[in-house]
Write a protein that holds these residues in place. Structure first.
Motif, PDB file in Angstrom:
ATOM      1  N   GLU A 119     -35.857  14.250  47.122  1.00  0.00           N
ATOM      2  CA  GLU A 119     -35.507  12.881  47.495  1.00  0.00           C
ATOM      3  C   GLU A 119     -36.149  11.808  46.633  1.00  0.00           C
ATOM      4  N   ARG A 120     -36.724  12.180  45.491  1.00  0.00           N
ATOM      5  CA  ARG A 120     -37.352  11.143  44.672  1.00  0.00           C
ATOM      6  C   ARG A 120     -36.634  11.031  43.357  1.00  0.00           C
ATOM      7  N   VAL A 121     -36.311   9.799  42.973  1.00  0.00           N
ATOM      8  CA  VAL A 121     -35.575   9.564  41.741  1.00  0.00           C
ATOM      9  C   VAL A 121     -36.525   8.959  40.717  1.00  0.00           C
ATOM     10  N   LEU A 122     -36.439   9.439  39.481  1.00  0.00           N
ATOM     11  CA  LEU A 122     -37.278   8.893  38.422  1.00  0.00           C
ATOM     12  C   LEU A 122     -36.735   7.527  38.020  1.00  0.00           C
ATOM     13  N   PHE A 123     -37.641   6.555  37.966  1.00  0.00           N
ATOM     14  CA  PHE A 123     -37.235   5.184  37.702  1.00  0.00           C
ATOM     15  C   PHE A 123     -38.155   4.605  36.651  1.00  0.00           C
ATOM     16  N   ALA A 124     -37.601   3.887  35.680  1.00  0.00           N
ATOM     17  CA  ALA A 124     -38.450   3.245  34.670  1.00  0.00           C
ATOM     18  C   ALA A 124     -38.292   1.729  34.769  1.00  0.00           C
ATOM     19  N   CYS A 125     -39.403   1.001  34.630  1.00  0.00           N
ATOM     20  CA  CYS A 125     -39.348  -0.458  34.712  1.00  0.00           C
ATOM     21  C   CYS A 125     -38.588  -1.022  33.517  1.00  0.00           C
ATOM     22  N   HIS A 126     -37.673  -1.968  33.772  1.00  0.00           N
ATOM     23  CA  HIS A 126     -36.873  -2.521  32.685  1.00  0.00           C
ATOM     24  C   HIS A 126     -37.683  -3.457  31.799  1.00  0.00           C
ATOM     25  N   GLU A 127     -38.839  -3.926  32.292  1.00  0.00           N
ATOM     26  CA  GLU A 127     -39.626  -4.859  31.487  1.00  0.00           C
ATOM     27  C   GLU A 127     -40.800  -4.202  30.780  1.00  0.00           C
ATOM     28  N   CYS A 128     -41.371  -3.119  31.370  1.00  0.00           N
ATOM     29  CA  CYS A 128     -42.536  -2.517  30.705  1.00  0.00           C
ATOM     30  C   CYS A 128     -42.406  -1.013  30.528  1.00  0.00           C
ATOM     31  N   ASP A 129     -41.288  -0.415  30.994  1.00  0.00           N
ATOM     32  CA  ASP A 129     -41.001   1.002  30.746  1.00  0.00           C
ATOM     33  C   ASP A 129     -41.875   1.967  31.558  1.00  0.00           C
ATOM     34  N   TRP A 130     -42.683   1.453  32.510  1.00  0.00           N
ATOM     35  CA  TRP A 130     -43.562   2.329  33.299  1.00  0.00           C
ATOM     36  C   TRP A 130     -42.722   3.216  34.202  1.00  0.00           C
ATOM     37  N   LEU A 131     -43.117   4.508  34.305  1.00  0.00           N
ATOM     38  CA  LEU A 131     -42.341   5.446  35.111  1.00  0.00           C
ATOM     39  C   LEU A 131     -42.783   5.442  36.578  1.00  0.00           C
ATOM     40  N   HIS A 132     -41.834   5.566  37.464  1.00  0.00           N
ATOM     41  CA  HIS A 132     -42.122   5.643  38.903  1.00  0.00           C
ATOM     42  C   HIS A 132     -41.280   6.746  39.512  1.00  0.00           C
ATOM     43  N   ARG A 133     -41.836   7.353  40.566  1.00  0.00           N
ATOM     44  CA  ARG A 133     -41.019   8.249  41.375  1.00  0.00           C
ATOM     45  C   ARG A 133     -40.612   7.457  42.599  1.00  0.00           C
ATOM     46  N   MET A 134     -39.327   7.163  42.696  1.00  0.00           N
ATOM     47  CA  MET A 134     -38.859   6.263  43.741  1.00  0.00           C
ATOM     48  C   MET A 134     -38.386   7.039  44.966  1.00  0.00           C
ATOM     49  N   PRO A 135     -39.046   6.826  46.106  1.00  0.00           N
ATOM     50  CA  PRO A 135     -38.549   7.437  47.337  1.00  0.00           C
ATOM     51  C   PRO A 135     -37.344   6.625  47.826  1.00  0.00           C
ATOM     52  N   PRO A 136     -36.548   7.150  48.756  1.00  0.00           N
ATOM     53  CA  PRO A 136     -35.462   6.347  49.310  1.00  0.00           C
ATOM     54  C   PRO A 136     -36.058   5.111  49.986  1.00  0.00           C
ATOM     55  N   LEU A 137     -35.528   3.932  49.680  1.00  0.00           N
ATOM     56  CA  LEU A 137     -36.105   2.700  50.219  1.00  0.00           C
ATOM     57  C   LEU A 137     -35.598   2.440  51.631  1.00  0.00           C
ATOM     58  N   PRO A 138     -36.487   2.004  52.539  1.00  0.00           N
ATOM     59  CA  PRO A 138     -36.008   1.579  53.849  1.00  0.00           C
ATOM     60  C   PRO A 138     -35.187   0.300  53.719  1.00  0.00           C
ATOM     61  N   GLU A 139     -34.331   0.033  54.686  1.00  0.00           N
ATOM     62  CA  GLU A 139     -33.433  -1.125  54.609  1.00  0.00           C
ATOM     63  C   GLU A 139     -34.194  -2.427  54.386  1.00  0.00           C
ATOM     64  N   GLY A 140     -33.723  -3.219  53.424  1.00  0.00           N
ATOM     65  CA  GLY A 140     -34.329  -4.515  53.163  1.00  0.00           C
ATOM     66  C   GLY A 140     -35.598  -4.451  52.329  1.00  0.00           C
ATOM     67  N   ALA A 141     -36.019  -3.242  51.928  1.00  0.00           N
ATOM     68  CA  ALA A 141     -37.259  -3.118  51.159  1.00  0.00           C
ATOM     69  C   ALA A 141     -37.024  -3.445  49.689  1.00  0.00           C
ATOM     70  N   VAL A 142     -38.076  -3.927  49.028  1.00  0.00           N
ATOM     71  CA  VAL A 142     -38.013  -4.233  47.601  1.00  0.00           C
ATOM     72  C   VAL A 142     -39.063  -3.390  46.893  1.00  0.00           C
ATOM     73  N   ALA A 143     -38.665  -2.707  45.815  1.00  0.00           N
ATOM     74  CA  ALA A 143     -39.618  -1.911  45.039  1.00  0.00           C
ATOM     75  C   ALA A 143     -40.023  -2.690  43.798  1.00  0.00           C
TER      76      ALA A 143
END
Lengths: 206, 215
Positions: free
Chosen positions: B12-36
């Motif tokens: 359930e975790r998707v690899l995500f990279a920041c568009h401004e600094c390229d830092w890698l994150h493992r993104m869990p499914p976000l709860p409704e209305g949440a901001v990562a």
């Protein structure tokens, strides 16, 4: 989580600039999801941004030397430049309007050119400090960049409306074209600059 | 492991990279209305928006309807010494052509009219069938078009130009705001709300899921 304390690039991954998919793709291959050509960093970002910024800075000179419009009232009036237009707004007591036009036509484009040059130089010399501040400048530029179009829209609206023959007319002048070119060039320059280079250069050189 | 075209790290975790600094994150499914947000630079990476498809579709459709109203009526009318003139979105853009400034005409036409309308049409083309449960042909291409032209739509800036023109001219003549000004204000509200409601990540995920023939 320790394995993720790094960037996509240093892990051999590329983030798609359009659909955000992160894949272990080779350079310049199409994104498997949306077919956008993938690059770890925007290709030749520094060279392109320098060229566009310098072109914008050069064209900003004729944009200010040539008049942008002529207001003729009761047979009187002469072509006015951007700054002369701001001055005449102040003379007639329209302070808020003078501020809007001054910010949109002078502060925003000049600020953009100065910020871009600062960011470019800071990446070239590998500046390691003020990273957050430089990112804040980059974001500021992204948010306010296109507001310099106000003057262009204003000239088109005024020239269409004020066609009252002998009573009053407003005519556009050549400066509008130069100013339009400056606006477009600064928008392209801001978009070709890759903010990830700010972080890269701060870490590579040390 | 690759699943549905998305690089998945662990359950359930998707690899995500920041568009401004390229830092890698493992993104869990976000709860409704949440901001990562990015752990390194604080940029907004993704946000979860409930019912985003229907909301964006409705608001984009409203934007397009308002665009026809804006185009059909004058923005401002000027009265001076028994004479009357008016300006519409289109007539204002074309006017500079009479003075030979076609470069400016093209710039104004694209940023105030063509790009904003094309953006709406491309979004509707992708969203309408998706709400009804299927993927239209060429959805990937259309959504790419919408993505690349969205920064060039300058309706908000145009609105400021109209307000400045209104105040400036009220000094020398009688200026009457036309129906199109109110429609333009409503349009600005709808298109901003549509932009805020849109969850690009989710739409790409859906388009990607159907396009799963890719490696």
């Amino acid at each position: 989580m320790a394995i993720l304390d790094l960037t996509a690039k240093s892990s051999g991954l590329i983030r798609c600039p359009v659909c955000a998919l992160v894949t272990p793709s080779p350079e310049n291959h199409p994104c498997p999801r949306c077919a956008t050509p993938l690059h770890a960093r925007k290709p030749s970002s520094l060279q392109k941004t320098w060229a566009l910024t310098m072109a914008a800075a050069l064209l900003y000179i004729p944009a200010n030397i040539f008049p942008i419009m002529t207001v003729v009232q009761m047979g009187q009036g002469e072509p006015k430049t951007i700054l002369a237009g701001v001055a005449s707004l102040i003379e007639t007591g329209m302070w808020p309007l003078a501020m809007i036009v001054f910010i949109a036509s002078v502060v925003v484009p000049l600020g953009k050119i100065v910020i871009l040059i600062y960011l470019l130089v800071s990446v070239h010399v590998g500046l390691k400090t003020y990273i957050k501040e430089r990112i804040a400048l980059y974001r500021l530029m992204e948010v306010f960049g296109h507001w310099s179009m106000v003057d262009i829209f204003l000239v088109t609206l005024l020239t269409t409306l004020v066609k009252m023959g002998a009573l009053a007319t407003i005519e556009p002048n050549r400066g509008v074209s130069f100013f339009g070119a400056v606006v477009v060039l600064t928008i392209f320059a801001a978009r070709t600059f890759d903010p990830r280079l700010i972080w890269d250069s701060a870490h590579d050189h040390g | 492991m690759v699943s549905h075209g998305i690089w998945v790290v662990g359950p359930e975790r998707v690899l995500f990279a920041c568009h401004e600094c390229d830092w890698l994150h493992r993104m869990p499914p976000l709860p409704e209305g949440a901001v990562a947000r990015c752990r390194r630079c604080g940029a907004v990476l993704a946000s979860s928006r409930p019912d985003h498809l229907v909301r964006t579709l409705t608001l984009t459709f409203a934007t397009l309807v308002l665009f026809t109203i804006v185009n059909a009526f004058p923005l401002l009318e000027l009265k001076l010494g028994g004479r009357e003139t008016s300006v519409t979105l289109l007539s204002g853009a074309v006017e500079l052509g009479h003075h030979g400034m076609w470069d400016v005409v093209i710039l104004v036409l694209l940023t105030s009219l063509l790009f904003p309308i094309l953006h709406c049409v491309a979004l509707l083309y992708v969203l309408m069938p998706m709400v009804m449960g299927y993927k239209p042909p060429g959805a990937v291409w259309m959504f790419r078009v919408a993505h690349s032209i969205s920064p060039w739509g300058m309706i908000g800036v145009y609105m400021l130009g109209v307000l400045v023109a209104f105040v400036k001219l009220s000094d020398m003549a009688t200026v009457v705001p036309g129906v199109a000004v109110y429609a333009l204000a409503a349009l600005l509200f709808c298109s901003t709300a549509a932009g805020n409601a849109l969850d690009c990540c989710d739409i790409w995920r859906r388009i990607g899921e159907v396009d799963d023939g890719h490696p």
